[in-house]
Design a protein around this motif. Structure first.
Motif, PDB file in Angstrom:
ATOM      1  N   LEU A  37      -7.051  -0.090  -2.804  1.00 64.47           N
ATOM      2  CA  LEU A  37      -7.602  -1.340  -3.452  1.00 64.47           C
ATOM      3  C   LEU A  37      -8.091  -0.166  -5.215  1.00 64.47           C
ATOM      4  O   LEU A  37      -7.510  -0.845  -6.295  1.00 64.47           O
ATOM      5  N   LEU A  38      -7.925   0.647  -5.387  1.00 62.42           N
ATOM      6  CA  LEU A  38      -8.165   1.409  -6.136  1.00 62.42           C
ATOM      7  C   LEU A  38      -6.534   1.757  -7.076  1.00 62.42           C
ATOM      8  O   LEU A  38      -6.452   0.990  -7.989  1.00 62.42           O
ATOM      9  N   TYR A  39      -5.370   1.521  -6.077  1.00 63.17           N
ATOM     10  CA  TYR A  39      -4.342   1.738  -6.469  1.00 63.17           C
ATOM     11  C   TYR A  39      -4.008  -0.234  -7.202  1.00 63.17           C
ATOM     12  O   TYR A  39      -3.105   0.092  -8.420  1.00 63.17           O
ATOM     13  N   SER A  40      -4.176  -0.686  -6.251  1.00 67.05           N
ATOM     14  CA  SER A  40      -3.531  -2.489  -6.926  1.00 67.05           C
ATOM     15  C   SER A  40      -4.844  -2.618  -7.974  1.00 67.05           C
ATOM     16  O   SER A  40      -3.845  -3.590  -9.050  1.00 67.05           O
ATOM     17  N   ALA A  41      -5.925  -2.140  -8.545  1.00 65.78           N
ATOM     18  CA  ALA A  41      -6.826  -2.133  -9.479  1.00 65.78           C
ATOM     19  C   ALA A  41      -5.559  -1.439 -10.370  1.00 65.78           C
ATOM     20  O   ALA A  41      -5.871  -2.033 -11.877  1.00 65.78           O
TER      21      ALA A  41
ATOM     22  N   MET B 180       2.819   2.047  -0.940  1.00 69.25           N
ATOM     23  CA  MET B 180       1.564   1.505  -1.419  1.00 69.25           C
ATOM     24  C   MET B 180       1.174   1.331   0.358  1.00 69.25           C
ATOM     25  O   MET B 180      -0.215   2.004   0.485  1.00 69.25           O
ATOM     26  N   GLU B 181       1.493   1.183   1.308  1.00 66.25           N
ATOM     27  CA  GLU B 181       1.227   1.301   2.692  1.00 66.25           C
ATOM     28  C   GLU B 181       0.901   2.315   3.458  1.00 66.25           C
ATOM     29  O   GLU B 181       0.034   2.552   4.253  1.00 66.25           O
ATOM     30  N   GLN B 182       0.929   3.301   2.140  1.00 68.04           N
ATOM     31  CA  GLN B 182       0.891   5.208   3.290  1.00 68.04           C
ATOM     32  C   GLN B 182      -0.434   5.315   2.727  1.00 68.04           C
ATOM     33  O   GLN B 182      -1.041   6.320   3.633  1.00 68.04           O
ATOM     34  N   LEU B 183      -1.221   4.379   1.964  1.00 61.27           N
ATOM     35  CA  LEU B 183      -2.403   4.658   1.234  1.00 61.27           C
ATOM     36  C   LEU B 183      -3.267   4.572   2.107  1.00 61.27           C
ATOM     37  O   LEU B 183      -3.432   3.436   2.911  1.00 61.27           O
ATOM     38  N   SER B 184      -4.760   5.137   1.971  1.00 61.00           N
ATOM     39  CA  SER B 184      -6.164   4.816   3.148  1.00 61.00           C
ATOM     40  C   SER B 184      -6.750   3.147   2.386  1.00 61.00           C
ATOM     41  O   SER B 184      -6.398   2.832   1.275  1.00 61.00           O
TER      42      SER B 184
ATOM     43  N   TYR C 118      -9.201   2.645   0.935  1.00 61.11           N
ATOM     44  CA  TYR C 118     -10.420   2.582  -0.519  1.00 61.11           C
ATOM     45  C   TYR C 118      -9.057   2.592  -1.596  1.00 61.11           C
ATOM     46  O   TYR C 118      -8.998   2.515  -2.862  1.00 61.11           O
ATOM     47  N   MET C 119      -7.944   3.520  -1.669  1.00 57.92           N
ATOM     48  CA  MET C 119      -6.690   4.076  -2.147  1.00 57.92           C
ATOM     49  C   MET C 119      -6.275   3.032  -2.525  1.00 57.92           C
ATOM     50  O   MET C 119      -5.111   2.724  -3.325  1.00 57.92           O
TER      51      MET C 119
END
Length: 88
Positions: free
Chosen positions: A10-14, A1-5, A7-8
């Motif tokens: 936020l979406l991934y966590s949701a 998850m650390e590699q995501l931008s 906004y991503m």
């Protein structure tokens, strides 16, 4: 998850939160095992979307075989099938 931008992330966590809540509800019916199938289907769907993005940004026109194979995932049918329950 650390590699995501950001906004991503936020979406991934949701999305993870949604799966967690659904898993809790399914556990009440002793069907929490269904979440693993759903997550696997979602991963396949996202990979297929990524393949389409690579085709687009690489100006590649896929062969019919490539398109149909990938389209069997992006149609969402496999992903939706994991959410449906017979008789419910």
């Amino acid at each position: 998850m650390e590699q995501l931008s950001s906004y991503m992330k936020l979406l991934y966590s949701a999305l993870l939160n949604v799966y967690s809540e659904v898993e809790k509800e399914l556990a009440k019916e002793n069907e929490s095992f269904r979440i693993n199938y759903s997550i696997t289907a979602m991963k396949k769907l996202v990979r297929s979307y990524f393949e389409e993005a690579k085709w687009y940004h690489g100006n590649k026109v896929p062969t019919m075989e490539e398109y149909v194979k990938n389209g069997s995932q992006t149609s969402n049918t496999p992903c939706l099938a994991t959410f449906l329950r017979h008789g419910k």
